[in-house]
Motif scaffolding. Sequence first.
Motif, PDB file in Angstrom:
ATOM      1  N   ASP A 235       0.791  -1.243   0.000  1.00  4.79           N
ATOM      2  CA  ASP A 235       0.000   0.000   0.000  1.00  4.79           C
ATOM      3  C   ASP A 235       0.817   1.284   0.000  1.00  4.79           C
ATOM      4  OD1 ASP A 235      -2.779  -0.768  -0.202  1.00  4.79           O
ATOM      5  OD2 ASP A 235      -2.508  -1.744   1.730  1.00  4.79           O
ATOM      6  N   GLU A 236       2.095   1.199  -0.307  1.00  2.89           N
ATOM      7  CA  GLU A 236       2.869   2.430  -0.486  1.00  2.89           C
ATOM      8  C   GLU A 236       2.287   3.315  -1.599  1.00  2.89           C
ATOM      9  OE1 GLU A 236       7.067   1.821  -0.849  1.00  2.89           O
ATOM     10  OE2 GLU A 236       7.166   0.452   0.866  1.00  2.89           O
ATOM     11  N   PRO A 237       1.816   2.738  -2.732  1.00  2.00           N
ATOM     12  CA  PRO A 237       1.232   3.599  -3.760  1.00  2.00           C
ATOM     13  C   PRO A 237       0.036   4.400  -3.272  1.00  2.00           C
ATOM     14  CG  PRO A 237       1.759   1.446  -4.678  1.00  2.00           C
ATOM     15  CD  PRO A 237       1.919   1.330  -3.195  1.00  2.00           C
ATOM     16  N   THR A 238      -0.792   3.798  -2.413  1.00  2.00           N
ATOM     17  CA  THR A 238      -1.965   4.523  -1.922  1.00  2.00           C
ATOM     18  C   THR A 238      -1.564   5.659  -1.001  1.00  2.00           C
ATOM     19  OG1 THR A 238      -3.433   2.618  -2.147  1.00  2.00           O
ATOM     20  CG2 THR A 238      -4.079   4.299  -0.560  1.00  2.00           C
ATOM     21  N   ILE A 239      -0.596   5.433  -0.138  1.00  2.00           N
ATOM     22  CA  ILE A 239      -0.133   6.521   0.735  1.00  2.00           C
ATOM     23  C   ILE A 239       0.420   7.664  -0.115  1.00  2.00           C
ATOM     24  CG2 ILE A 239       1.494   7.163   2.547  1.00  2.00           C
ATOM     25  CD1 ILE A 239      -0.831   5.414   3.504  1.00  2.00           C
ATOM     26  N   GLU A 240       1.176   7.351  -1.152  1.00  2.18           N
ATOM     27  CA  GLU A 240       1.681   8.394  -2.043  1.00  2.18           C
ATOM     28  C   GLU A 240       0.527   9.151  -2.699  1.00  2.18           C
ATOM     29  OE1 GLU A 240       4.465   6.984  -4.911  1.00  2.18           O
ATOM     30  OE2 GLU A 240       5.985   6.466  -3.431  1.00  2.18           O
ATOM     31  N   ALA A 241      -0.500   8.432  -3.123  1.00  2.00           N
ATOM     32  CA  ALA A 241      -1.653   9.079  -3.754  1.00  2.00           C
ATOM     33  C   ALA A 241      -2.389   9.970  -2.770  1.00  2.00           C
ATOM     34  CB  ALA A 241      -2.600   8.019  -4.318  1.00  2.00           C
ATOM     35  N   LEU A 242      -2.552   9.522  -1.536  1.00  2.00           N
ATOM     36  CA  LEU A 242      -3.239  10.332  -0.522  1.00  2.00           C
ATOM     37  C   LEU A 242      -2.441  11.589  -0.196  1.00  2.00           C
ATOM     38  CD1 LEU A 242      -4.463   7.469   1.825  1.00  2.00           C
ATOM     39  CD2 LEU A 242      -5.884   8.870   0.316  1.00  2.00           C
ATOM     40  N   ASN A 243      -1.117  11.476  -0.209  1.00  2.00           N
ATOM     41  CA  ASN A 243      -0.285  12.668  -0.028  1.00  2.00           C
ATOM     42  C   ASN A 243      -0.570  13.680  -1.138  1.00  2.00           C
ATOM     43  OD1 ASN A 243       0.944  11.582   2.241  1.00  2.00           O
ATOM     44  ND2 ASN A 243       2.782  10.918   1.160  1.00  2.00           N
ATOM     45  N   GLN A 244      -0.640  13.199  -2.356  1.00  2.61           N
ATOM     46  CA  GLN A 244      -0.874  14.088  -3.489  1.00  2.61           C
ATOM     47  C   GLN A 244      -2.312  14.598  -3.530  1.00  2.61           C
ATOM     48  OE1 GLN A 244       2.405  11.691  -6.215  1.00  2.61           O
ATOM     49  NE2 GLN A 244       0.588  12.468  -7.240  1.00  2.61           N
ATOM     50  N   LEU A 245      -3.243  13.870  -2.909  1.00  5.38           N
ATOM     51  CA  LEU A 245      -4.624  14.332  -2.800  1.00  5.38           C
ATOM     52  C   LEU A 245      -4.766  15.456  -1.785  1.00  5.38           C
ATOM     53  CD1 LEU A 245      -6.829  11.082  -2.799  1.00  5.38           C
ATOM     54  CD2 LEU A 245      -6.840  12.892  -4.506  1.00  5.38           C
ATOM     55  N   ASP A 246      -3.707  15.706  -1.021  1.00  9.16           N
ATOM     56  CA  ASP A 246      -3.716  16.703   0.045  1.00  9.16           C
ATOM     57  C   ASP A 246      -4.655  16.305   1.184  1.00  9.16           C
ATOM     58  OD1 ASP A 246      -2.641  18.942   1.205  1.00  9.16           O
ATOM     59  OD2 ASP A 246      -4.075  20.331   0.322  1.00  9.16           O
ATOM     60  N   LEU A 247      -4.682  15.001   1.491  1.00 11.11           N
ATOM     61  CA  LEU A 247      -5.409  14.550   2.667  1.00 11.11           C
ATOM     62  C   LEU A 247      -4.738  15.140   3.900  1.00 11.11           C
ATOM     63  CD1 LEU A 247      -7.638  12.707   3.873  1.00 11.11           C
ATOM     64  CD2 LEU A 247      -5.920  10.889   3.979  1.00 11.11           C
ATOM     65  N   ASP A 248      -5.538  15.699   4.802  1.00 15.18           N
ATOM     66  CA  ASP A 248      -4.991  16.337   5.997  1.00 15.18           C
ATOM     67  C   ASP A 248      -4.935  15.399   7.198  1.00 15.18           C
ATOM     68  OD1 ASP A 248      -4.509  19.264   5.366  1.00 15.18           O
ATOM     69  OD2 ASP A 248      -6.572  19.068   4.676  1.00 15.18           O
ATOM     70  N   VAL A 249      -5.925  14.494   7.314  1.00 15.88           N
ATOM     71  CA  VAL A 249      -5.990  13.653   8.509  1.00 15.88           C
ATOM     72  C   VAL A 249      -6.946  12.497   8.236  1.00 15.88           C
ATOM     73  CG1 VAL A 249      -7.887  15.044   9.497  1.00 15.88           C
ATOM     74  CG2 VAL A 249      -6.411  13.686  11.023  1.00 15.88           C
TER      75      VAL A 249
END
Length: 604
Positions: free
Chosen positions: A136-150
């Motif tokens: 799930d490293e790709p998903t964490i990278e995607a969430l970072n780019q989505l600007d998820l705050d919390v």
Amino acid sequence: MPATSPAHHQRRRRRTNRLLVTAAGLVAAGALAAAALPGSASADETKGAPAHSGRYQDVQLLSFNDLHGNLEPPAGSAGRVTELQHDGTTKTIDAGGVEYLATHLRQAREGNRYSVTAAGGDMVGASPLLSGLFHDEPTIEALNQLDLDVTAVGNHEFDEGAAELARLQHGGCHPTEGCYTDEEFGGADFPYLAANVLDDRTGKPVLDPYWVWKKNGVKVGFIGVTLEATPDIVSAEGVKGLSFKDEVETIDKYAKVLQRKGVKSIVALIHEGGFPASSAYNYDCDAPGAGDGISGPIAQIAENVSPQVDALVTGHTHNAYVCTVPDPAGKPRMVTSAASFGRLYTDTTLTYDRATGDIARTAVKSANHVVTRDVPKAPDMTALIDKWNTLAAPIGNRPIGYITGDINRDGTESPLGDLIADAQLEYARKLDAETDLALMNPGGIRAPLTYAAKAGEGDGVVTYAEGFTVQPFANTVNLQDFTGAQLIQILKEQVSGANEAAPKILQISSGLTYTLDLTKTGADRVVTDSIRLNGSAIDPAATYRVAANSFLAGGGDGFPTLGQGGNDLVGEDDLTALEQYLTANSSADNPLAPPKADRITVVD
């Protein structure tokens, strides 16, 4: 006290710069109307006036839940939502895909200077191969780019244990597989909140319990919890050394902490959910005659969480709802869920009162929006998907079977459930020819098998990636002995005990049949006299050899009797069983037809 590291701030600044570039050129979309309160900032004021102008400030809360690593558009029914039409009819809409989710969120943020994005857990776990193959490293990278705050943790964040969750939060290469790319995995730019998940050694939360969003004097606190019953639905190894505490007591505890710190506007991120009266995402559960709005665990939680909490973002049940539920003081409070797999997002307007520091709850507005696929794809997400697909393709594109049509997972008994149970029975008989039957939990079937071709395959071809998406947990196929009386009890546990309110109907292999009478209650819904194996009644005193995945064999999903078997034999993972079955029973010239799903007779 929860803190944010300098490295975290540096990553967030880099992420903000990325978003300024990648969002350029996107077409603006309308957001929810601002609450019309005296002193609230107008459009002109937000453009030119000081950010603190006016007593009331609208804060946009964007939220979603249960993404489960679905970076590419989900297939079949897993990638559709139901929309209620003005004339009372419904239609389905293709939805989801992180390339589209990014575009929708970025469009929604335009014109909203006070915007925060939060999630309700299960961002990872039970993921398709594109994410699951790389832990799930790709998903964490995607969430970072989505600007998820919390986000709150969900039960699936613990599929690989607390140590792996900590790695996803803080970064570092996988402990056994190493780095997948030339760069070390940096971890999440956003905090995972786990207020009610305690380390048994320290008695403290394994991750931060809360987080505070701040902008120009506006402060909103977020408390994150997962369902207390997480140990019942996650493997024992995944929750080893952890305790999961009551959701309401935990939220109330940290609401008091935040109040003492001067944070009076509070949102609870709760990975627990409910069941709306309609499957349509835009169903108005607050309309006259709509009944109780939502039922299930979240309704009781919402009715009991402290009035200090202003809104609840929920998840887990994969349902869509935007409802108000009275808090203990009788004041309406918003409770939302955005289905699953990135098919929806929720846009909530929280009107912040600068004089009190609290939310003017009478002005709270909220709605779910479809992540349609008719908007431009976010280029940075396309690049991310392409990067990981290049690494996954040699494994994922390998054909493992052929089918004549969609094999769905919907219904009390599903064609795909039958197929998987048959696959496990056939595999188990290679280990022990005396195996009598196989049982499969419906929650372990994560997606349908679809006939339509994807990139790199033809119609009807089942690839390894598709099989992985269906069964991503890497559970082993376990064989155990049970008496006939225990087998009958297992079937009754589908609709009693922990599963009485929300039945979990096991998918069964060929040869096992019985009647499920939904006009009755509790365990009586399984008609004992109807249970047959290859046409013969179950003998309570006889011994039966049963195959089930390791999660079920450990008593998971509310089946304690399945954890009491004897003469254990552990085989390979369940995906291997499915692959071997498809390979042996289908070919390009002779594809496999969907099973009839006629083993359970339902009376309703």
